[in-house]
Design a protein around this motif. Structure first.
Motif, PDB file in Angstrom:
ATOM      1  N   THR A 196      -3.140 -10.463  -0.765  1.00  0.00           N
ATOM      2  CA  THR A 196      -2.486  -9.292  -0.172  1.00  0.00           C
ATOM      3  C   THR A 196      -2.503  -8.111  -1.135  1.00  0.00           C
ATOM      4  OG1 THR A 196      -1.036 -10.713   1.136  1.00  0.00           O
ATOM      5  CG2 THR A 196      -0.335  -8.438   0.825  1.00  0.00           C
ATOM      6  N   GLU A 197      -2.225  -8.372  -2.409  1.00  0.00           N
ATOM      7  CA  GLU A 197      -2.191  -7.286  -3.390  1.00  0.00           C
ATOM      8  C   GLU A 197      -3.570  -6.667  -3.585  1.00  0.00           C
ATOM      9  OE1 GLU A 197      -0.181  -6.196  -7.694  1.00  0.00           O
ATOM     10  OE2 GLU A 197      -0.381  -8.303  -7.127  1.00  0.00           O
ATOM     11  N   CYS A 198      -4.593  -7.511  -3.669  1.00  0.00           N
ATOM     12  CA  CYS A 198      -5.953  -6.969  -3.831  1.00  0.00           C
ATOM     13  C   CYS A 198      -6.365  -6.157  -2.613  1.00  0.00           C
ATOM     14  CB  CYS A 198      -6.938  -8.111  -4.070  1.00  0.00           C
ATOM     15  SG  CYS A 198      -6.799  -8.853  -5.716  1.00  0.00           S
ATOM     16  N   ALA A 199      -5.998  -6.611  -1.429  1.00  0.00           N
ATOM     17  CA  ALA A 199      -6.305  -5.848  -0.212  1.00  0.00           C
ATOM     18  C   ALA A 199      -5.577  -4.508  -0.212  1.00  0.00           C
ATOM     19  CB  ALA A 199      -5.929  -6.662   1.019  1.00  0.00           C
ATOM     20  N   ALA A 200      -4.337  -4.502  -0.710  1.00  0.00           N
ATOM     21  CA  ALA A 200      -3.568  -3.256  -0.770  1.00  0.00           C
ATOM     22  C   ALA A 200      -4.178  -2.279  -1.768  1.00  0.00           C
ATOM     23  CB  ALA A 200      -2.115  -3.568  -1.133  1.00  0.00           C
ATOM     24  N   VAL A 201      -4.616  -2.791  -2.915  1.00  0.00           N
ATOM     25  CA  VAL A 201      -5.264  -1.926  -3.917  1.00  0.00           C
ATOM     26  C   VAL A 201      -6.534  -1.312  -3.327  1.00  0.00           C
ATOM     27  CG1 VAL A 201      -6.488  -1.907  -6.128  1.00  0.00           C
ATOM     28  CG2 VAL A 201      -4.294  -3.096  -5.927  1.00  0.00           C
ATOM     29  N   ALA A 202      -7.329  -2.135  -2.649  1.00  0.00           N
ATOM     30  CA  ALA A 202      -8.555  -1.628  -2.023  1.00  0.00           C
ATOM     31  C   ALA A 202      -8.227  -0.580  -0.968  1.00  0.00           C
ATOM     32  CB  ALA A 202      -9.338  -2.780  -1.407  1.00  0.00           C
ATOM     33  N   ASP A 203      -7.137  -0.783  -0.249  1.00  0.00           N
ATOM     34  CA  ASP A 203      -6.731   0.143   0.804  1.00  0.00           C
ATOM     35  C   ASP A 203      -6.343   1.497   0.219  1.00  0.00           C
ATOM     36  OD1 ASP A 203      -6.009   0.741   3.560  1.00  0.00           O
ATOM     37  OD2 ASP A 203      -3.930   0.635   2.902  1.00  0.00           O
ATOM     38  N   VAL A 204      -5.572   1.495  -0.880  1.00  0.00           N
ATOM     39  CA  VAL A 204      -5.074   2.732  -1.476  1.00  0.00           C
ATOM     40  C   VAL A 204      -6.152   3.460  -2.274  1.00  0.00           C
ATOM     41  CG1 VAL A 204      -3.440   3.685  -3.167  1.00  0.00           C
ATOM     42  CG2 VAL A 204      -2.686   1.922  -1.555  1.00  0.00           C
ATOM     43  N   PHE A 205      -6.957   2.705  -3.015  1.00  0.00           N
ATOM     44  CA  PHE A 205      -7.894   3.329  -3.951  1.00  0.00           C
ATOM     45  C   PHE A 205      -9.303   3.475  -3.393  1.00  0.00           C
ATOM     46  CE2 PHE A 205      -4.399   2.165  -6.624  1.00  0.00           C
ATOM     47  CZ  PHE A 205      -4.356   3.171  -7.572  1.00  0.00           C
ATOM     48  N   GLY A 206      -9.611   2.816  -2.283  1.00  0.00           N
ATOM     49  CA  GLY A 206     -10.909   2.985  -1.648  1.00  0.00           C
ATOM     50  C   GLY A 206     -12.060   2.736  -2.599  1.00  0.00           C
ATOM     51  N   ALA A 207     -12.979   3.690  -2.670  1.00  0.00           N
ATOM     52  CA  ALA A 207     -14.153   3.545  -3.541  1.00  0.00           C
ATOM     53  C   ALA A 207     -13.768   3.479  -5.009  1.00  0.00           C
ATOM     54  CB  ALA A 207     -15.118   4.703  -3.296  1.00  0.00           C
ATOM     55  N   GLY A 242      10.301  -8.703   1.114  1.00  0.00           N
ATOM     56  CA  GLY A 242       9.471  -7.545   1.410  1.00  0.00           C
ATOM     57  C   GLY A 242       9.923  -6.275   0.726  1.00  0.00           C
ATOM     58  N   LEU A 243      10.450  -6.407  -0.503  1.00  0.00           N
ATOM     59  CA  LEU A 243      10.972  -5.254  -1.234  1.00  0.00           C
ATOM     60  C   LEU A 243       9.998  -4.880  -2.346  1.00  0.00           C
ATOM     61  CD1 LEU A 243      14.689  -6.422  -1.448  1.00  0.00           C
ATOM     62  CD2 LEU A 243      13.539  -5.154   0.392  1.00  0.00           C
ATOM     63  N   ASN A 244       9.443  -3.690  -2.264  1.00  0.00           N
ATOM     64  CA  ASN A 244       8.352  -3.273  -3.141  1.00  0.00           C
ATOM     65  C   ASN A 244       8.766  -2.091  -4.007  1.00  0.00           C
ATOM     66  OD1 ASN A 244       6.565  -5.077  -1.567  1.00  0.00           O
ATOM     67  ND2 ASN A 244       6.805  -3.521   0.021  1.00  0.00           N
ATOM     68  N   SER A 261       0.827  -1.213   0.000  1.00  0.00           N
ATOM     69  CA  SER A 261       0.000   0.000   0.000  1.00  0.00           C
ATOM     70  C   SER A 261       0.857   1.257   0.000  1.00  0.00           C
ATOM     71  CB  SER A 261      -0.926   0.016   1.224  1.00  0.00           C
ATOM     72  OG  SER A 261      -1.845  -1.052   1.202  1.00  0.00           O
ATOM     73  N   ARG A 262       1.886   1.263   0.835  1.00  0.00           N
ATOM     74  CA  ARG A 262       2.748   2.443   0.914  1.00  0.00           C
ATOM     75  C   ARG A 262       3.489   2.686  -0.393  1.00  0.00           C
ATOM     76  NH1 ARG A 262       6.868   2.324   4.004  1.00  0.00           N
ATOM     77  NH2 ARG A 262       6.903   0.088   4.537  1.00  0.00           N
ATOM     78  N   ALA A 263       3.846   1.599  -1.088  1.00  0.00           N
ATOM     79  CA  ALA A 263       4.550   1.757  -2.363  1.00  0.00           C
ATOM     80  C   ALA A 263       3.626   2.357  -3.425  1.00  0.00           C
ATOM     81  CB  ALA A 263       5.105   0.418  -2.829  1.00  0.00           C
ATOM     82  N   MET A 264       2.399   1.847  -3.517  1.00  0.00           N
ATOM     83  CA  MET A 264       1.450   2.398  -4.502  1.00  0.00           C
ATOM     84  C   MET A 264       1.097   3.843  -4.174  1.00  0.00           C
ATOM     85  SD  MET A 264      -1.152  -0.699  -5.563  1.00  0.00           S
ATOM     86  CE  MET A 264      -1.320  -1.457  -3.944  1.00  0.00           C
ATOM     87  N   ALA A 265       0.819   4.114  -2.913  1.00  0.00           N
ATOM     88  CA  ALA A 265       0.480   5.488  -2.514  1.00  0.00           C
ATOM     89  C   ALA A 265       1.655   6.420  -2.756  1.00  0.00           C
ATOM     90  CB  ALA A 265       0.066   5.515  -1.043  1.00  0.00           C
ATOM     91  N   GLY A 266       2.864   5.938  -2.520  1.00  0.00           N
ATOM     92  CA  GLY A 266       4.052   6.753  -2.749  1.00  0.00           C
ATOM     93  C   GLY A 266       4.264   7.080  -4.215  1.00  0.00           C
TER      94      GLY A 266
END
Length: 403
Positions: free
Chosen positions: A304-315, A392-394, A271-276
């Motif tokens: 994990t990736e789908c959860a991270a996308v949902a976390d960053v992009f929300g609605a 854990g390297l993104n 999530s932090r990598a996508m948001a960054g």
């Protein structure tokens, strides 16, 4: 801060030996995963892979070069020749001093390791070829590329497992953006489809014996691939002045570390990598139309990736398209992000979204639009390319449609 554009692309992978063939396969949803054609295949539990077929190095390189070039270097040079030819750049003059190379590979000359272990341990010989070390070292491809094109700026290799090529391309992007170089040759390469390379991955028990089906409830693991993709990143003003064809603009990059587990991915790190990457690009969630997912086909990664996308992009996640082309070309480990960047360019330039093939049944924990099985025409102006590696390297890249 300078703008950075892509003016050349080249590849060789299980789908094709060039970019047009690879993009055609993406459009057709064609799978390049086949039974392996390698020595001692019968001793392997995993007998499929995204293998490059009809590869004849003697047609591309002379005998003296083949002595020095491991397969991963051969793949790199072929892809780079295509990319440089498309860019139209010539590095013989002063530009050679203002251009650099950053490449990614997880393991370098695995075929050379494998062949020489056989020589010493199986055949009982006490000597190996004197060029074994320069042939197998991870930086070999970058060095040979610099010599072929007279590149005299910064030249180095990044090795961060499955994120290697994204890290490499991110570094190349930053070097052009900051004015350290006017152009960079960048991308990644991997050639692990030999007995030892596959046997090592078998030990992790994350490999599928039949197919790569990312995000599908019926998935059962990843499939290895091999090949390379190389790009020319260039200062936009220089490219515009010389009338170069611009494939896409690179606008953002971010990298994070999970600092938690050597093999299990973290939603927070991804999530932090996508948001960054979004912040670095000055983009909002609603600007992104497509994400090329890491999408390995393992339960741990996909959920994990789908959860991270949902976390960053929300609605906004519900309208996003997200696909994994590993389902077609396999997981090229250190070279995978580079081949996947081609799908991002195709989305921006041609308005075609590469599908996730082999998709059979929805997974409630991957409830996103994964573009199942069939490519889709859609207009997108911005995309992300994800790479989440062991350790854990993104590393996430953000791109926009060509200016």
């Amino acid at each position: 801060m300078r703008r950075v554009v892509i003016t050349g692309a080249g590849t060789i992978n299980a789908l094709a030996h060039d970019v047009p063939g690879t993009l055609a396969a993406f459009r057709e949803g064609r799978c390049g995963i086949t039974p392996l054609d390698i020595r001692d295949r019968d001793r392997l539990a995993i007998q499929i892979g995204g293998q490059v077929h009809n590869w004849e190095p003697d047609e591309k390189f002379n005998r003296q070069q083949i002595v020095l070039y491991d397969k991963f270097t051969q793949f790199t040079l072929l892809a780079a020749r295509q990319a440089v030819a498309q860019s139209g750049l010539n590095f013989d003059g002063h530009l050679g001093y203002d251009t650099g190379i950053v490449l990614g590979t997880a393991a370098g000359g695995v075929n050379t390791w494998d062949e020489n272990y056989r020589t010493v341990y199986e055949e009982g010989k006490n000597r190996v070829h004197p060029f074994v070390v320069p042939k197998l070292m991870n930086s070999a491809a970058a060095s040979h590329l610099s010599m072929e094109f007279n590149i005299k700026g910064p030249v180095f290799t990044v090795s961060t497992a499955c994120a290697s090529s994204n890290h490499a391309m991110g570094q190349a992007f930053q070097m052009v953006r900051m004015g350290q170089c006017r152009a960079m040759i960048t991308g990644g390469s991997e050639a692990m489809l030999c007995f030892g390379g596959i046997k090592a991955w078998e030990g992790l028990r994350v490999m599928s014996k039949d197919a790569c089906r990312p995000f599908s409830l019926t998935r059962n693991g990843m499939v290895q691939g091999e090949g390379a993709a190389v790009f020319v990143f260039e200062d936009y003003e220089q490219a515009a002045r010389r009338g170069a064809e611009i494939l896409a603009e690179v606008v953002g990059f971010a990298m994070t570390s999970d600092a938690s587990d050597i093999v299990m991915p973290s939603k927070q790190g991804a999530s932090r990598a996508m948001a960054g990457a979004l912040r670095d690009a000055g983009m909002n969630a609603e600007d992104v139309g497509y994400i090329n997912a890491h999408g390995t086909g393992t339960a741990a990664n996909d959920k994990t990736e789908c959860a991270a996308v949902a976390d960053v992009f929300g609605a906004q996640a519900d309208r996003l398209m997200i696909s994994s082309t590993k389902s077609m070309h396999g997981h090229l480990i250190g070279g995978t992000g580079a081949v996947e960047l081609l799908a991002c360019i195709m989305a921006l330039r041609d308005g075609v979204i590469a599908p996730t093939v082999g998709y059979e049944e929805p997974d409630p924990e991957c409830a996103l639009d994964v573009v199942p099985n069939v490519a889709r025409e859609a207009k997108v102006n911005a995309v992300l390319s994800n790479a989440f590696a062991f350790g854990g390297l993104n590393a996430v890249l953000a791109l926009r449609k060509a200016p």
